[in-house]
Design an enzyme around this catalytic site. Structure first.
Site, PDB file in Angstrom:
ATOM      1  N   CYS A  77       0.790  -1.241   0.000  1.00 51.35           N
ATOM      2  CA  CYS A  77       0.000   0.000   0.000  1.00 51.35           C
ATOM      3  C   CYS A  77       0.819   1.286   0.000  1.00 51.35           C
ATOM      4  O   CYS A  77       0.257   2.364  -0.114  1.00 51.35           O
ATOM      5  CB  CYS A  77      -0.970   0.008   1.187  1.00 51.35           C
ATOM      6  SG  CYS A  77      -0.170   0.280   2.779  1.00 51.35           S
ATOM      7  N   CYS A  92      20.529 -12.103  10.936  1.00 45.79           N
ATOM      8  CA  CYS A  92      19.472 -13.118  10.962  1.00 45.79           C
ATOM      9  C   CYS A  92      19.025 -13.501   9.551  1.00 45.79           C
ATOM     10  O   CYS A  92      18.318 -14.487   9.372  1.00 45.79           O
ATOM     11  CB  CYS A  92      18.278 -12.635  11.791  1.00 45.79           C
ATOM     12  SG  CYS A  92      17.357 -11.274  11.052  1.00 45.79           S
ATOM     13  N   HIS A 129       1.094  -8.595   6.231  1.00 44.36           N
ATOM     14  CA  HIS A 129       2.147  -9.223   7.038  1.00 44.36           C
ATOM     15  C   HIS A 129       3.516  -8.704   6.590  1.00 44.36           C
ATOM     16  O   HIS A 129       3.866  -8.785   5.417  1.00 44.36           O
ATOM     17  CB  HIS A 129       2.087 -10.742   6.868  1.00 44.36           C
ATOM     18  CG  HIS A 129       3.211 -11.475   7.520  1.00 44.36           C
ATOM     19  ND1 HIS A 129       3.246 -11.706   8.870  1.00 44.36           N
ATOM     20  CD2 HIS A 129       4.335 -12.015   7.006  1.00 44.36           C
ATOM     21  CE1 HIS A 129       4.353 -12.376   9.163  1.00 44.36           C
ATOM     22  NE2 HIS A 129       5.030 -12.576   8.044  1.00 44.36           N
ATOM     23  N   HIS A 132       8.073 -10.169  11.950  1.00 49.79           N
ATOM     24  CA  HIS A 132       7.836 -10.320  13.387  1.00 49.79           C
ATOM     25  C   HIS A 132       8.675  -9.333  14.188  1.00 49.79           C
ATOM     26  O   HIS A 132       9.689  -8.835  13.712  1.00 49.79           O
ATOM     27  CB  HIS A 132       8.148 -11.758  13.822  1.00 49.79           C
ATOM     28  CG  HIS A 132       7.147 -12.734  13.310  1.00 49.79           C
ATOM     29  ND1 HIS A 132       7.262 -13.329  12.072  1.00 49.79           N
ATOM     30  CD2 HIS A 132       5.985 -13.186  13.846  1.00 49.79           C
ATOM     31  CE1 HIS A 132       6.218 -14.126  11.879  1.00 49.79           C
ATOM     32  NE2 HIS A 132       5.430 -14.053  12.930  1.00 49.79           N
ATOM     33  N   ASP A 136      15.088  -8.571  21.171  1.00 52.20           N
ATOM     34  CA  ASP A 136      16.533  -8.805  21.237  1.00 52.20           C
ATOM     35  C   ASP A 136      17.317  -7.835  20.350  1.00 52.20           C
ATOM     36  O   ASP A 136      18.392  -8.148  19.856  1.00 52.20           O
ATOM     37  CB  ASP A 136      16.859 -10.252  20.854  1.00 52.20           C
ATOM     38  CG  ASP A 136      16.425 -10.617  19.431  1.00 52.20           C
ATOM     39  OD1 ASP A 136      15.861  -9.754  18.722  1.00 52.20           O
ATOM     40  OD2 ASP A 136      16.652 -11.775  19.030  1.00 52.20           O
ATOM     41  N   ARG A 144      13.737  -5.692  17.757  1.00 53.28           N
ATOM     42  CA  ARG A 144      14.210  -6.095  16.424  1.00 53.28           C
ATOM     43  C   ARG A 144      12.990  -6.389  15.566  1.00 53.28           C
ATOM     44  O   ARG A 144      12.307  -7.382  15.742  1.00 53.28           O
ATOM     45  CB  ARG A 144      15.097  -7.336  16.485  1.00 53.28           C
ATOM     46  CG  ARG A 144      15.498  -7.845  15.093  1.00 53.28           C
ATOM     47  CD  ARG A 144      16.559  -8.949  15.149  1.00 53.28           C
ATOM     48  NE  ARG A 144      16.168 -10.066  15.968  1.00 53.28           N
ATOM     49  CZ  ARG A 144      15.654 -11.222  15.514  1.00 53.28           C
ATOM     50  NH1 ARG A 144      15.471 -11.404  14.222  1.00 53.28           N
ATOM     51  NH2 ARG A 144      15.359 -12.186  16.352  1.00 53.28           N
TER      52      ARG A 144
END
Length: 160
Positions: A77, A92, A129, A132, A136, A144
Site C-alpha cells: 500500500c 538473521c 504481514h 515479526h 533482542d 528487532r
C-alpha cells in the site's frame, strides 16, 4: 501465469505503482480491501507473504544486507514504515530495524504458529504481514523488527 511485481515509480516525493490503486506514500487512510482484490493487484510472491503470512527464505531478500540511506515503505500500500537510520545488521538473514517510523506505521498481533508465541508485525494501513517483532534488538529500543524484504519497497534519499 505468474504476475510480475508492479514497478515502483517515484516523482517529486510521490510514489506510485501503476495497476495498484491502493498504493500511496501520502495517503494514511486505513484500507479495507478484500483478499480477492489484493490477489488481483499484487504479484504472486508479494501476495503470498503479505496476505497469507508466508516468509521468504533468510539471506535471499534484496534488503537484508543493504545500508543505503532512504525510506522503507509497505510493498502492498505504500505506507511509510522505517527509515534507514533505524536499520541494523542483525545477521538473521532478514532486514532488521530497531524502531518503526511512527506509532501507527506498524501494528501487532499475537502469532501462535510454529508451536511458539511470537509478535507478528503488520502494516498499520493495509494490515499486510511484514514479519515479526522480537525483544533482542539494540539500544535505544531493545526491539528487532525482523521484516521480509519482499514486503518492503525502498526509496533512496537520492531519488526523492
Amino acid at each position: 501465469m505468474k504476475k510480475q511485481p508492479a514497478k515502483t515509480v517515484v516523482t517529486e516525493n510521490k510514489i506510485s505503482k501503476p495497476g495498484n490503486p491502493y498504493y500511496s506514500n501520502t495517503d494514511t487512510t486505513k484500507l479495507h480491501v478484500s483478499d480477492a482484490e489484493w490477489k488481483k493487484v499484487l504479484s504472486d510472491d508479494v501476495y503470498a507473504v503479505m496476505r497469507k503470512a508466508n516468509t521468504e527464505r533468510p539471506f535471499t531478500g534484496k534488503y537484508w544486507n543493504t545500508d543505503e540511506k532512504g525510506t522503507y515503505y509497505c510493498a502492498s500500500c505504500g505506507n511509510e514504515l522505517f527509515r534507514s537510520g533505524a536499520k541494523f545488521s542483525s545477521s538473521c538473514g532478514w532486514p532488521s530495524f530497531f524502531e518503526q517510523q511512527n506509532k501507527n506505521s506498524v501494528v501487532y498481533k499475537v502469532d501462535n504458529s510454529l508451536s511458539m508465541e511470537r509478535t507478528e508485525a503488520l502494516c498499520g494501513r493495509c494490515g499486510g504481514h511484514l514479519g515479526h517483532l522480537f525483544d533482542d534488538g539494540p539500544a535505544p529500543t531493545g526491539k528487532r523488527y525482523c521484516m521480509n524484504s519482499i514486503a518492503l519497497d525502498f526509496i533512496p534519499d537520492s531519488a526523492k
